[in-house]
Design a protein around this motif. Structure first.
Motif, PDB file in Angstrom:
ATOM      1  N   ARG A 102      14.586  -2.970 -97.630  1.00  0.00           N
ATOM      2  CA  ARG A 102      15.675  -3.911 -98.194  1.00  0.00           C
ATOM      3  C   ARG A 102      15.955  -5.155 -97.811  1.00  0.00           C
ATOM      4  NH1 ARG A 102      19.485  -0.863-100.507  1.00  0.00           N
ATOM      5  NH2 ARG A 102      21.315  -2.172 -99.785  1.00  0.00           N
ATOM      6  N   LYS A 103      15.391  -5.603 -96.484  1.00  0.00           N
ATOM      7  CA  LYS A 103      15.608  -6.719 -96.118  1.00  0.00           C
ATOM      8  C   LYS A 103      14.491  -7.669 -97.019  1.00  0.00           C
ATOM      9  CE  LYS A 103      17.337  -6.564 -91.524  1.00  0.00           C
ATOM     10  NZ  LYS A 103      17.766  -5.424 -91.525  1.00  0.00           N
ATOM     11  N   ARG A 104      13.385  -7.265 -97.351  1.00  0.00           N
ATOM     12  CA  ARG A 104      12.250  -7.729 -98.045  1.00  0.00           C
ATOM     13  C   ARG A 104      12.934  -8.040 -99.303  1.00  0.00           C
ATOM     14  NH1 ARG A 104       7.289  -4.970 -99.051  1.00  0.00           N
ATOM     15  NH2 ARG A 104       7.905  -3.999 -96.902  1.00  0.00           N
ATOM     16  N   ALA A 105      13.357  -7.124 -99.868  1.00  0.00           N
ATOM     17  CA  ALA A 105      13.775  -7.024-101.306  1.00  0.00           C
ATOM     18  C   ALA A 105      15.112  -8.065-101.530  1.00  0.00           C
ATOM     19  CB  ALA A 105      14.502  -5.815-101.685  1.00  0.00           C
ATOM     20  N   VAL A 106      15.952  -8.108-100.488  1.00  0.00           N
ATOM     21  CA  VAL A 106      17.200  -9.265-100.432  1.00  0.00           C
ATOM     22  C   VAL A 106      16.445 -10.719-100.449  1.00  0.00           C
ATOM     23  CG1 VAL A 106      18.842 -10.234 -99.004  1.00  0.00           C
ATOM     24  CG2 VAL A 106      18.721  -7.706 -99.542  1.00  0.00           C
ATOM     25  N   LEU A 107      15.417 -11.002 -99.769  1.00  0.00           N
ATOM     26  CA  LEU A 107      14.905 -12.217 -99.692  1.00  0.00           C
ATOM     27  C   LEU A 107      14.034 -12.790-100.977  1.00  0.00           C
ATOM     28  CD1 LEU A 107      13.422 -12.445 -95.944  1.00  0.00           C
ATOM     29  CD2 LEU A 107      15.363 -13.327 -97.010  1.00  0.00           C
ATOM     30  N   VAL A 108      13.507 -11.675-101.462  1.00  0.00           N
ATOM     31  CA  VAL A 108      12.794 -11.759-102.679  1.00  0.00           C
ATOM     32  C   VAL A 108      13.727 -12.196-103.848  1.00  0.00           C
ATOM     33  CG1 VAL A 108      11.322 -10.758-104.511  1.00  0.00           C
ATOM     34  CG2 VAL A 108      10.657 -10.566-102.317  1.00  0.00           C
ATOM     35  N   LEU A 115      18.206 -15.370-107.555  1.00  0.00           N
ATOM     36  CA  LEU A 115      19.402 -14.787-107.960  1.00  0.00           C
ATOM     37  C   LEU A 115      20.808 -14.822-107.152  1.00  0.00           C
ATOM     38  CD1 LEU A 115      18.083 -11.511-108.969  1.00  0.00           C
ATOM     39  CD2 LEU A 115      18.590 -13.245-110.513  1.00  0.00           C
ATOM     40  N   PRO A 116      21.790 -15.202-107.736  1.00  0.00           N
ATOM     41  CA  PRO A 116      23.094 -15.067-106.842  1.00  0.00           C
ATOM     42  C   PRO A 116      23.352 -14.054-106.302  1.00  0.00           C
ATOM     43  CG  PRO A 116      23.807 -15.085-109.091  1.00  0.00           C
ATOM     44  CD  PRO A 116      22.180 -15.352-109.112  1.00  0.00           C
ATOM     45  N   GLU A 117      24.159 -14.171-105.095  1.00  0.00           N
ATOM     46  CA  GLU A 117      24.354 -13.147-104.346  1.00  0.00           C
ATOM     47  C   GLU A 117      25.023 -11.675-104.989  1.00  0.00           C
ATOM     48  OE1 GLU A 117      26.748 -15.075-101.208  1.00  0.00           O
ATOM     49  OE2 GLU A 117      25.032 -15.199 -99.936  1.00  0.00           O
ATOM     50  N   SER A 118      25.811 -11.968-105.710  1.00  0.00           N
ATOM     51  CA  SER A 118      26.486 -11.169-106.715  1.00  0.00           C
ATOM     52  C   SER A 118      25.479 -10.329-107.408  1.00  0.00           C
ATOM     53  CB  SER A 118      27.516 -11.775-107.363  1.00  0.00           C
ATOM     54  OG  SER A 118      27.019 -12.647-108.303  1.00  0.00           O
ATOM     55  N   GLU A 119      24.665 -10.987-108.149  1.00  0.00           N
ATOM     56  CA  GLU A 119      23.637 -10.158-108.850  1.00  0.00           C
ATOM     57  C   GLU A 119      22.760  -9.402-107.885  1.00  0.00           C
ATOM     58  OE1 GLU A 119      21.862  -9.114-112.214  1.00  0.00           O
ATOM     59  OE2 GLU A 119      23.465 -10.390-112.106  1.00  0.00           O
ATOM     60  N   VAL A 120      22.386  -9.805-107.033  1.00  0.00           N
ATOM     61  CA  VAL A 120      21.573  -9.094-105.769  1.00  0.00           C
ATOM     62  C   VAL A 120      22.263  -7.819-105.414  1.00  0.00           C
ATOM     63  CG1 VAL A 120      20.377  -9.285-103.614  1.00  0.00           C
ATOM     64  CG2 VAL A 120      20.239 -11.116-105.050  1.00  0.00           C
ATOM     65  N   ALA A 121      23.585  -7.910-105.112  1.00  0.00           N
ATOM     66  CA  ALA A 121      24.541  -6.889-104.699  1.00  0.00           C
ATOM     67  C   ALA A 121      24.367  -5.965-105.705  1.00  0.00           C
ATOM     68  CB  ALA A 121      25.609  -7.428-104.450  1.00  0.00           C
ATOM     69  N   LYS A 122      24.669  -6.373-106.971  1.00  0.00           N
ATOM     70  CA  LYS A 122      24.579  -5.369-108.260  1.00  0.00           C
ATOM     71  C   LYS A 122      23.223  -4.436-108.426  1.00  0.00           C
ATOM     72  CE  LYS A 122      26.293  -7.109-111.816  1.00  0.00           C
ATOM     73  NZ  LYS A 122      26.939  -7.808-113.245  1.00  0.00           N
ATOM     74  N   ILE A 123      21.871  -5.169-108.122  1.00  0.00           N
ATOM     75  CA  ILE A 123      20.953  -4.673-108.269  1.00  0.00           C
ATOM     76  C   ILE A 123      20.617  -3.848-107.302  1.00  0.00           C
ATOM     77  CG2 ILE A 123      18.474  -5.369-108.060  1.00  0.00           C
ATOM     78  CD1 ILE A 123      18.963  -7.763-109.658  1.00  0.00           C
ATOM     79  N   MET A 124      20.979  -4.013-105.833  1.00  0.00           N
ATOM     80  CA  MET A 124      20.689  -3.322-104.885  1.00  0.00           C
ATOM     81  C   MET A 124      21.908  -2.313-104.628  1.00  0.00           C
ATOM     82  SD  MET A 124      18.904  -5.992-102.024  1.00  0.00           S
ATOM     83  CE  MET A 124      18.519  -4.568-101.119  1.00  0.00           C
ATOM     84  N   GLY A 125      22.818  -2.243-105.362  1.00  0.00           N
ATOM     85  CA  GLY A 125      23.890  -1.273-105.112  1.00  0.00           C
ATOM     86  C   GLY A 125      24.642  -1.500-103.838  1.00  0.00           C
ATOM     87  N   CYS A 126      24.989  -2.488-103.414  1.00  0.00           N
ATOM     88  CA  CYS A 126      25.854  -2.842-102.242  1.00  0.00           C
ATOM     89  C   CYS A 126      26.685  -4.020-102.463  1.00  0.00           C
ATOM     90  CB  CYS A 126      25.117  -3.079-101.169  1.00  0.00           C
ATOM     91  SG  CYS A 126      23.903  -4.552-101.196  1.00  0.00           S
ATOM     92  N   SER A 127      27.663  -4.342-101.321  1.00  0.00           N
ATOM     93  CA  SER A 127      28.483  -5.480-101.529  1.00  0.00           C
ATOM     94  C   SER A 127      27.641  -6.577-101.366  1.00  0.00           C
ATOM     95  CB  SER A 127      29.697  -5.365-100.624  1.00  0.00           C
ATOM     96  OG  SER A 127      28.820  -5.419 -99.034  1.00  0.00           O
ATOM     97  N   VAL A 128      28.426  -7.687-101.588  1.00  0.00           N
ATOM     98  CA  VAL A 128      27.820  -9.068-101.330  1.00  0.00           C
ATOM     99  C   VAL A 128      27.924  -9.345-100.030  1.00  0.00           C
ATOM    100  CG1 VAL A 128      28.606 -11.540-101.743  1.00  0.00           C
ATOM    101  CG2 VAL A 128      28.723 -10.038-103.791  1.00  0.00           C
ATOM    102  N   GLN A 134      22.301  -9.107 -94.717  1.00  0.00           N
ATOM    103  CA  GLN A 134      20.921  -8.612 -94.956  1.00  0.00           C
ATOM    104  C   GLN A 134      19.951  -9.844 -94.867  1.00  0.00           C
ATOM    105  OE1 GLN A 134      19.015  -5.420 -95.356  1.00  0.00           O
ATOM    106  NE2 GLN A 134      21.098  -4.700 -94.385  1.00  0.00           N
ATOM    107  N   THR A 135      20.545 -10.820 -95.648  1.00  0.00           N
ATOM    108  CA  THR A 135      19.802 -12.186 -95.758  1.00  0.00           C
ATOM    109  C   THR A 135      19.611 -12.858 -94.517  1.00  0.00           C
ATOM    110  OG1 THR A 135      20.565 -12.342 -98.157  1.00  0.00           O
ATOM    111  CG2 THR A 135      19.659 -14.501 -97.089  1.00  0.00           C
ATOM    112  N   HIS A 136      20.767 -12.734 -93.882  1.00  0.00           N
ATOM    113  CA  HIS A 136      20.893 -13.467 -92.361  1.00  0.00           C
ATOM    114  C   HIS A 136      19.863 -12.848 -91.432  1.00  0.00           C
ATOM    115  CE1 HIS A 136      22.382 -15.536 -88.919  1.00  0.00           C
ATOM    116  NE2 HIS A 136      22.520 -14.570 -88.316  1.00  0.00           N
ATOM    117  N   GLN A 137      19.981 -11.480 -91.351  1.00  0.00           N
ATOM    118  CA  GLN A 137      19.197 -10.815 -90.610  1.00  0.00           C
ATOM    119  C   GLN A 137      17.581 -11.085 -90.729  1.00  0.00           C
ATOM    120  OE1 GLN A 137      20.644  -6.708 -90.690  1.00  0.00           O
ATOM    121  NE2 GLN A 137      22.586  -7.282 -89.775  1.00  0.00           N
TER     122      GLN A 137
END
Length: 154
Positions: A102-108, A115-128, A134-137
């Motif tokens: 999941r962390k790798r997916a967020v970075l990619v 992609l903007p954070e909102s689009e990543v959240a939509k793709i991953m099915g989680c909140s912004v 996840q990005t920070h970690q």
């Protein structure tokens, strides 16, 4: 064509035996196909494959294809040593593989796909907020694995 591009690039590679030439061959075939799109009936992939075959055969028959140009002396050029750059890229790739999925997916999605954070959240099915944490970690973990200098350069 987008769904079949992997298959088409593999065919192009088999025909050319070179990744860059394969990409050029596929691009040329797709451009030629696009010019005749209205007349194509049935299977457009078969048409693209046929164009690729004909294009590659034409390249093989061309008198300039594969010939080297003889010169009296090689050109004097200084070639920059990019060994460190390649090593850094391999180190970063290895560190990315060490991250949880999941962390790798967020970075990619955030940095490679831009992609903007909102689009990543939509793709991953989680909140912004989850995407941000996840990005920070993930970035913090990469810094631990490879060092600050490599993260800033990438």
């Amino acid at each position: 064509m987008a769904s079949r591009s992997d298959s088409l690039i593999r065919l192009a590679y088999v025909l050319t035996n070179d990744q860059h030439a394969a990409e050029d061959l596929l691009q040329t075939a797709l451009m030629k196909t696009a010019g005749h799109w209205r007349r194509i009936r049935g299977n457009p992939e078969a048409y693209v494959r046929k164009v690729m075959y004909h294009e590659q055969v034409g390249r093989w028959r061309s008198p300039r294809w594969g010939r080297e140009r003889v010169v009296h002396a090689p050109p004097e050029q200084l070639v920059e040593d990019r060994t460190r750059e390649v090593e850094d890229r391999l180190t970063l790739r290895q560190a990315l593989r060490a991250l949880p999925v999941r962390k790798r997916a967020v970075l990619v999605l955030r940095y490679y796909e831009d992609l903007p954070e909102s689009e990543v959240a939509k793709i991953m099915g989680c909140s912004v907020g989850t995407v941000r944490s996840q990005t920070h970690q993930a970035v913090a973990r990469l810094r631990e694995l490879v060092g600050e200098h490599l993260i800033l350069e990438a």
